[in-house]
Design a protein around this motif. Structure first.
Motif, PDB file in Angstrom:
ATOM      1  N   ILE A  59       4.140  -0.022   3.383  1.00 39.78           N
ATOM      2  CA  ILE A  59       2.741  -0.413   3.205  1.00 39.78           C
ATOM      3  C   ILE A  59       1.777   0.301   4.137  1.00 39.78           C
ATOM      4  O   ILE A  59       0.556   0.221   3.951  1.00 39.78           O
ATOM      5  N   GLY A  60       2.293   1.002   5.143  1.00 42.55           N
ATOM      6  CA  GLY A  60       1.466   1.936   5.902  1.00 42.55           C
ATOM      7  C   GLY A  60       0.539   1.361   6.949  1.00 42.55           C
ATOM      8  O   GLY A  60      -0.165   2.123   7.620  1.00 42.55           O
ATOM      9  N   VAL A  61       0.510   0.050   7.156  1.00 41.66           N
ATOM     10  CA  VAL A  61      -0.473  -0.515   8.081  1.00 41.66           C
ATOM     11  C   VAL A  61      -0.124  -0.222   9.540  1.00 41.66           C
ATOM     12  O   VAL A  61      -1.021  -0.024  10.379  1.00 41.66           O
ATOM     13  N   LYS A  62       1.156  -0.175   9.864  1.00 37.08           N
ATOM     14  CA  LYS A  62       1.564   0.189  11.230  1.00 37.08           C
ATOM     15  C   LYS A  62       1.114   1.613  11.536  1.00 37.08           C
ATOM     16  O   LYS A  62       0.576   1.898  12.619  1.00 37.08           O
ATOM     17  N   VAL A 106     -11.715   8.081   8.270  1.00 37.12           N
ATOM     18  CA  VAL A 106     -12.088   6.711   7.900  1.00 37.12           C
ATOM     19  C   VAL A 106     -10.807   5.959   7.566  1.00 37.12           C
ATOM     20  O   VAL A 106      -9.896   6.525   6.952  1.00 37.12           O
ATOM     21  N   PHE A 107     -10.755   4.684   7.949  1.00 38.73           N
ATOM     22  CA  PHE A 107      -9.570   3.869   7.688  1.00 38.73           C
ATOM     23  C   PHE A 107      -9.936   2.747   6.721  1.00 38.73           C
ATOM     24  O   PHE A 107     -10.785   1.908   7.016  1.00 38.73           O
ATOM     25  N   LEU A 108      -9.278   2.785   5.555  1.00 41.55           N
ATOM     26  CA  LEU A 108      -9.492   1.802   4.500  1.00 41.55           C
ATOM     27  C   LEU A 108      -8.377   0.761   4.606  1.00 41.55           C
ATOM     28  O   LEU A 108      -7.213   1.073   4.368  1.00 41.55           O
ATOM     29  N   ILE A 109      -8.732  -0.474   4.969  1.00 38.20           N
ATOM     30  CA  ILE A 109      -7.728  -1.502   5.207  1.00 38.20           C
ATOM     31  C   ILE A 109      -7.812  -2.599   4.146  1.00 38.20           C
ATOM     32  O   ILE A 109      -8.812  -2.723   3.435  1.00 38.20           O
ATOM     33  N   MET A 150      -9.728   9.843   4.175  1.00 36.83           N
ATOM     34  CA  MET A 150      -9.722   8.379   4.005  1.00 36.83           C
ATOM     35  C   MET A 150      -8.275   7.899   4.098  1.00 36.83           C
ATOM     36  O   MET A 150      -7.485   8.077   3.188  1.00 36.83           O
ATOM     37  N   TRP A 151      -7.945   7.281   5.220  1.00 33.90           N
ATOM     38  CA  TRP A 151      -6.567   6.880   5.503  1.00 33.90           C
ATOM     39  C   TRP A 151      -6.318   5.449   5.045  1.00 33.90           C
ATOM     40  O   TRP A 151      -7.003   4.526   5.461  1.00 33.90           O
ATOM     41  N   SER A 152      -5.296   5.280   4.215  1.00 31.00           N
ATOM     42  CA  SER A 152      -4.959   3.930   3.758  1.00 31.00           C
ATOM     43  C   SER A 152      -3.470   3.840   3.496  1.00 31.00           C
ATOM     44  O   SER A 152      -2.734   4.830   3.588  1.00 31.00           O
ATOM     45  N   GLY A 153      -3.022   2.650   3.150  1.00 34.25           N
ATOM     46  CA  GLY A 153      -1.691   2.456   2.614  1.00 34.25           C
ATOM     47  C   GLY A 153      -1.804   2.306   1.116  1.00 34.25           C
ATOM     48  O   GLY A 153      -2.901   2.345   0.546  1.00 34.25           O
ATOM     49  N   PRO A 154      -0.688   2.111   0.425  1.00 34.18           N
ATOM     50  CA  PRO A 154      -0.740   1.900  -1.023  1.00 34.18           C
ATOM     51  C   PRO A 154      -1.352   0.554  -1.367  1.00 34.18           C
ATOM     52  O   PRO A 154      -1.343  -0.370  -0.553  1.00 34.18           O
ATOM     53  N   ARG A 155      -1.892   0.438  -2.566  1.00 33.70           N
ATOM     54  CA  ARG A 155      -2.478  -0.809  -3.069  1.00 33.70           C
ATOM     55  C   ARG A 155      -3.638  -1.275  -2.198  1.00 33.70           C
ATOM     56  O   ARG A 155      -3.855  -2.451  -2.008  1.00 33.70           O
TER      57      ARG A 155
END
Length: 251
Positions: free
Chosen positions: A134-137, A109-112, A13-18
Protein backbone atom coordinates in the motif's frame (compact mmCIF):
# COMPACT_ATOMS: atom_id res chain seq x y z
CA UNK A 1 23.46 10.95 -13.93
CA UNK A 2 23.29 13.47 -16.72
CA UNK A 3 20.67 15.79 -15.29
CA UNK A 4 19.90 19.40 -16.13
CA UNK A 5 17.85 22.04 -14.41
CA UNK A 6 14.90 23.07 -16.54
CA UNK A 7 12.61 26.07 -16.22
CA UNK A 8 9.60 23.86 -16.74
CA UNK A 9 7.62 22.63 -13.74
CA UNK A 10 8.09 18.92 -13.07
CA UNK A 11 5.54 17.58 -10.57
CA UNK A 12 6.09 14.18 -8.97
CA UNK A 13 2.82 13.12 -7.30
CA UNK A 14 3.74 10.38 -4.82
CA UNK A 15 1.05 7.99 -3.68
CA UNK A 16 0.24 4.38 -3.00
CA UNK A 17 -2.31 2.34 -4.95
CA UNK A 18 -6.04 3.06 -4.58
CA UNK A 19 -5.25 6.64 -3.48
CA UNK A 20 -7.20 8.58 -6.14
CA UNK A 21 -3.94 8.68 -8.06
CA UNK A 22 -5.36 7.83 -11.49
CA UNK A 23 -8.17 10.38 -11.19
CA UNK A 24 -5.56 12.99 -10.24
CA UNK A 25 -3.53 12.10 -13.32
CA UNK A 26 -6.66 12.48 -15.46
CA UNK A 27 -7.35 15.79 -13.72
CA UNK A 28 -3.93 17.26 -14.52
CA UNK A 29 -4.02 15.89 -18.07
CA UNK A 30 -6.93 18.23 -18.79
CA UNK A 31 -4.74 21.28 -18.26
CA UNK A 32 -3.78 23.14 -21.43
CA UNK A 33 -0.18 23.49 -20.23
CA UNK A 34 0.43 19.97 -18.89
CA UNK A 35 1.59 16.57 -20.11
CA UNK A 36 1.43 13.48 -17.90
CA UNK A 37 3.15 10.13 -17.46
CA UNK A 38 1.73 7.07 -15.71
CA UNK A 39 4.04 5.34 -13.18
CA UNK A 40 7.31 5.63 -15.11
CA UNK A 41 9.29 3.45 -12.67
CA UNK A 42 6.86 0.51 -12.76
CA UNK A 43 8.81 -1.61 -15.24
CA UNK A 44 12.11 -0.89 -13.48
CA UNK A 45 10.55 -1.85 -10.15
CA UNK A 46 9.26 -5.17 -11.51
CA UNK A 47 12.47 -5.96 -13.37
CA UNK A 48 14.55 -5.31 -10.25
CA UNK A 49 12.36 -7.13 -7.75
CA UNK A 50 10.95 -9.89 -9.95
CA UNK A 51 7.59 -9.48 -8.21
CA UNK A 52 4.94 -11.13 -10.38
CA UNK A 53 2.28 -8.45 -10.62
CA UNK A 54 -0.67 -8.84 -12.96
CA UNK A 55 0.48 -8.23 -16.55
CA UNK A 56 4.11 -8.52 -15.42
CA UNK A 57 5.58 -9.30 -18.82
CA UNK A 58 3.47 -6.72 -20.64
CA UNK A 59 4.67 -4.03 -18.24
CA UNK A 60 8.31 -5.08 -18.62
CA UNK A 61 8.03 -5.13 -22.42
CA UNK A 62 6.27 -1.76 -22.65
CA UNK A 63 8.33 0.14 -20.08
CA UNK A 64 11.89 1.24 -19.35
CA UNK A 65 13.63 -1.16 -16.96
CA UNK A 66 16.73 0.95 -16.25
CA UNK A 67 15.95 3.25 -13.29
CA UNK A 68 18.68 5.75 -14.21
CA UNK A 69 17.16 6.21 -17.65
CA UNK A 70 13.74 6.72 -16.05
CA UNK A 71 15.15 9.27 -13.60
CA UNK A 72 16.76 11.23 -16.42
CA UNK A 73 13.45 11.18 -18.27
CA UNK A 74 11.65 12.59 -15.21
CA UNK A 75 13.94 15.61 -14.93
CA UNK A 76 15.14 16.23 -18.49
CA UNK A 77 12.04 15.59 -20.58
CA UNK A 78 9.53 18.17 -21.76
CA UNK A 79 6.77 16.00 -23.30
CA UNK A 80 4.73 17.70 -26.00
CA UNK A 81 6.77 20.85 -25.30
CA UNK A 82 4.39 21.80 -22.51
CA UNK A 83 5.66 23.74 -19.48
CA UNK A 84 4.18 21.42 -16.81
CA UNK A 85 5.10 17.73 -16.65
CA UNK A 86 2.95 15.76 -14.18
CA UNK A 87 4.31 12.40 -13.06
CA UNK A 88 2.08 9.84 -11.36
CA UNK A 89 4.61 8.14 -9.10
CA UNK A 90 4.12 5.14 -6.81
CA UNK A 91 6.22 5.33 -3.64
CA UNK A 92 6.90 1.60 -3.55
CA UNK A 93 8.43 1.79 -7.03
CA UNK A 94 11.25 4.01 -5.74
CA UNK A 95 13.40 1.19 -4.41
CA UNK A 96 16.26 2.00 -1.99
CA UNK A 97 18.73 0.70 -4.59
CA UNK A 98 17.63 3.34 -7.12
CA UNK A 99 19.53 6.64 -7.24
CA UNK A 100 17.17 9.21 -5.75
CA UNK A 101 19.08 12.42 -6.45
CA UNK A 102 16.68 13.27 -9.27
CA UNK A 103 13.88 13.72 -6.72
CA UNK A 104 15.38 16.98 -5.47
CA UNK A 105 15.07 18.49 -8.95
CA UNK A 106 11.28 18.19 -9.16
CA UNK A 107 8.30 19.55 -7.26
CA UNK A 108 7.20 16.75 -4.92
CA UNK A 109 3.62 16.30 -3.72
CA UNK A 110 2.29 13.51 -1.51
CA UNK A 111 -1.23 12.25 -2.16
CA UNK A 112 -2.47 10.38 0.92
CA UNK A 113 -5.61 8.44 1.79
CA UNK A 114 -7.13 6.90 4.91
CA UNK A 115 -5.47 3.45 5.09
CA UNK A 116 -8.78 1.79 5.98
CA UNK A 117 -10.17 2.77 2.59
CA UNK A 118 -6.95 1.84 0.80
CA UNK A 119 -6.86 -1.60 2.42
CA UNK A 120 -10.54 -2.26 1.74
CA UNK A 121 -10.20 -1.22 -1.90
CA UNK A 122 -7.02 -3.22 -2.43
CA UNK A 123 -8.46 -6.28 -0.70
CA UNK A 124 -11.54 -6.17 -2.93
CA UNK A 125 -9.41 -6.09 -6.09
CA UNK A 126 -6.42 -8.17 -5.19
CA UNK A 127 -5.07 -10.63 -2.67
CA UNK A 128 -4.69 -9.69 0.98
CA UNK A 129 -2.39 -6.67 1.03
CA UNK A 130 0.84 -6.36 3.00
CA UNK A 131 2.31 -3.10 4.28
CA UNK A 132 4.68 -2.97 1.32
CA UNK A 133 1.74 -3.19 -1.09
CA UNK A 134 0.00 0.00 0.00
CA UNK A 135 3.03 2.28 -0.03
CA UNK A 136 2.27 4.47 3.00
CA UNK A 137 5.47 3.54 4.87
CA UNK A 138 7.49 4.46 1.78
CA UNK A 139 5.50 7.70 1.50
CA UNK A 140 6.63 8.82 4.93
CA UNK A 141 10.22 7.73 4.27
CA UNK A 142 10.39 9.75 1.04
CA UNK A 143 8.63 12.70 2.68
CA UNK A 144 11.17 12.76 5.52
CA UNK A 145 14.09 12.28 3.12
CA UNK A 146 13.01 15.30 1.06
CA UNK A 147 12.26 17.40 4.15
CA UNK A 148 15.68 16.73 5.65
CA UNK A 149 17.54 17.34 2.40
CA UNK A 150 15.73 20.53 1.40
CA UNK A 151 14.94 21.97 4.82
CA UNK A 152 11.23 22.29 4.06
CA UNK A 153 8.26 19.93 4.03
CA UNK A 154 6.85 18.95 0.62
CA UNK A 155 3.19 19.54 -0.13
CA UNK A 156 0.76 16.91 1.20
CA UNK A 157 -2.89 16.60 0.14
CA UNK A 158 -5.50 14.13 1.36
CA UNK A 159 -7.71 12.50 -1.27
CA UNK A 160 -10.72 12.73 1.07
CA UNK A 161 -10.38 16.51 1.12
CA UNK A 162 -10.27 16.60 -2.68
CA UNK A 163 -13.47 14.56 -2.94
CA UNK A 164 -15.23 16.79 -0.41
CA UNK A 165 -14.58 19.91 -2.49
CA UNK A 166 -12.55 19.30 -5.66
CA UNK A 167 -12.43 22.89 -6.90
CA UNK A 168 -11.47 24.37 -3.55
CA UNK A 169 -8.77 21.80 -2.83
CA UNK A 170 -7.32 21.75 -6.34
CA UNK A 171 -7.12 25.54 -6.23
CA UNK A 172 -5.24 25.28 -2.93
CA UNK A 173 -2.96 22.59 -4.34
CA UNK A 174 -2.15 24.59 -7.45
CA UNK A 175 -1.34 27.63 -5.33
CA UNK A 176 0.92 25.53 -3.09
CA UNK A 177 2.97 24.28 -6.03
CA UNK A 178 3.07 27.53 -7.97
CA UNK A 179 0.72 27.00 -10.90
CA UNK A 180 -2.65 28.49 -11.78
CA UNK A 181 -5.79 26.44 -11.22
CA UNK A 182 -7.68 25.65 -14.45
CA UNK A 183 -11.40 24.82 -14.16
CA UNK A 184 -11.14 22.12 -16.84
CA UNK A 185 -9.19 20.03 -14.31
CA UNK A 186 -12.54 19.05 -12.79
CA UNK A 187 -13.81 16.94 -15.69
CA UNK A 188 -12.58 14.46 -18.27
CA UNK A 189 -14.11 12.11 -20.82
CA UNK A 190 -14.99 8.53 -19.86
CA UNK A 191 -12.99 5.60 -21.17
CA UNK A 192 -9.32 4.66 -21.64
CA UNK A 193 -6.73 7.39 -22.14
CA UNK A 194 -3.74 7.44 -24.47
CA UNK A 195 -1.47 8.15 -21.49
CA UNK A 196 -2.72 5.20 -19.40
CA UNK A 197 -0.10 2.61 -18.50
CA UNK A 198 -0.32 -0.77 -20.21
CA UNK A 199 -1.67 -2.18 -16.91
CA UNK A 200 -4.78 0.00 -17.09
CA UNK A 201 -7.20 -2.77 -18.20
CA UNK A 202 -6.49 -4.60 -14.94
CA UNK A 203 -6.74 -1.63 -12.57
CA UNK A 204 -8.56 1.32 -14.17
CA UNK A 205 -11.96 -0.02 -15.19
CA UNK A 206 -13.83 1.92 -12.49
CA UNK A 207 -12.08 5.22 -13.16
CA UNK A 208 -12.72 4.74 -16.89
CA UNK A 209 -16.40 5.06 -16.06
CA UNK A 210 -15.88 8.44 -14.42
CA UNK A 211 -16.01 11.90 -15.92
CA UNK A 212 -14.86 13.74 -12.81
CA UNK A 213 -14.22 13.28 -9.12
CA UNK A 214 -16.77 11.05 -7.43
CA UNK A 215 -18.91 12.26 -4.55
CA UNK A 216 -17.28 11.41 -1.22
CA UNK A 217 -18.27 8.12 0.37
CA UNK A 218 -18.19 8.69 4.09
CA UNK A 219 -19.66 5.34 5.09
CA UNK A 220 -17.40 3.37 7.43
CA UNK A 221 -15.54 0.52 5.76
CA UNK A 222 -15.25 -2.97 7.15
CA UNK A 223 -11.77 -4.41 7.46
CA UNK A 224 -11.34 -8.19 7.79
CA UNK A 225 -10.09 -9.25 11.20
CA UNK A 226 -6.80 -10.56 9.85
CA UNK A 227 -6.00 -7.11 8.33
CA UNK A 228 -6.58 -5.06 11.50
CA UNK A 229 -2.91 -5.28 12.44
CA UNK A 230 -1.95 -3.92 9.04
CA UNK A 231 -4.44 -1.07 9.47
CA UNK A 232 -3.01 -0.13 12.87
CA UNK A 233 0.52 -0.02 11.51
CA UNK A 234 -0.47 1.89 8.36
CA UNK A 235 -2.38 4.45 10.40
CA UNK A 236 0.80 5.38 12.25
CA UNK A 237 2.45 6.48 9.00
CA UNK A 238 -0.68 8.09 7.60
CA UNK A 239 -1.34 10.22 10.69
CA UNK A 240 2.17 11.65 10.60
CA UNK A 241 1.68 12.70 6.98
CA UNK A 242 -1.85 13.92 7.64
CA UNK A 243 -0.43 16.53 10.01
CA UNK A 244 1.18 18.25 7.01
CA UNK A 245 -1.83 18.13 4.67
CA UNK A 246 -2.84 21.42 3.13
CA UNK A 247 -6.06 22.96 4.32
CA UNK A 248 -8.32 24.91 2.00
CA UNK A 249 -8.70 28.58 2.93
CA UNK A 250 -11.85 29.47 4.79
CA UNK A 251 -14.16 32.12 3.34
Amino acid sequence: MNMTHNKEKKIAMWSGPRNLSTAMMYCFAQRSDTSVVDEPFYAAYLATTGIQHAMYQEIIDAGQTDPTTVANYCVDTNPQQKPVFYQKQMTKHMLPSFNREWIYQVCNVFLIRDPARVIASYHAKHEDPQLADIGVKEQLELFEMISQKTGSAPTVIDSADILENPELMLTALCKAIGIEFQPNMLNWTAGPKVYDGVWAPHWYKSVWQSTGFAAPNNKPVEIPQHLLGLLETANCYYERLKGYAIVAPQN
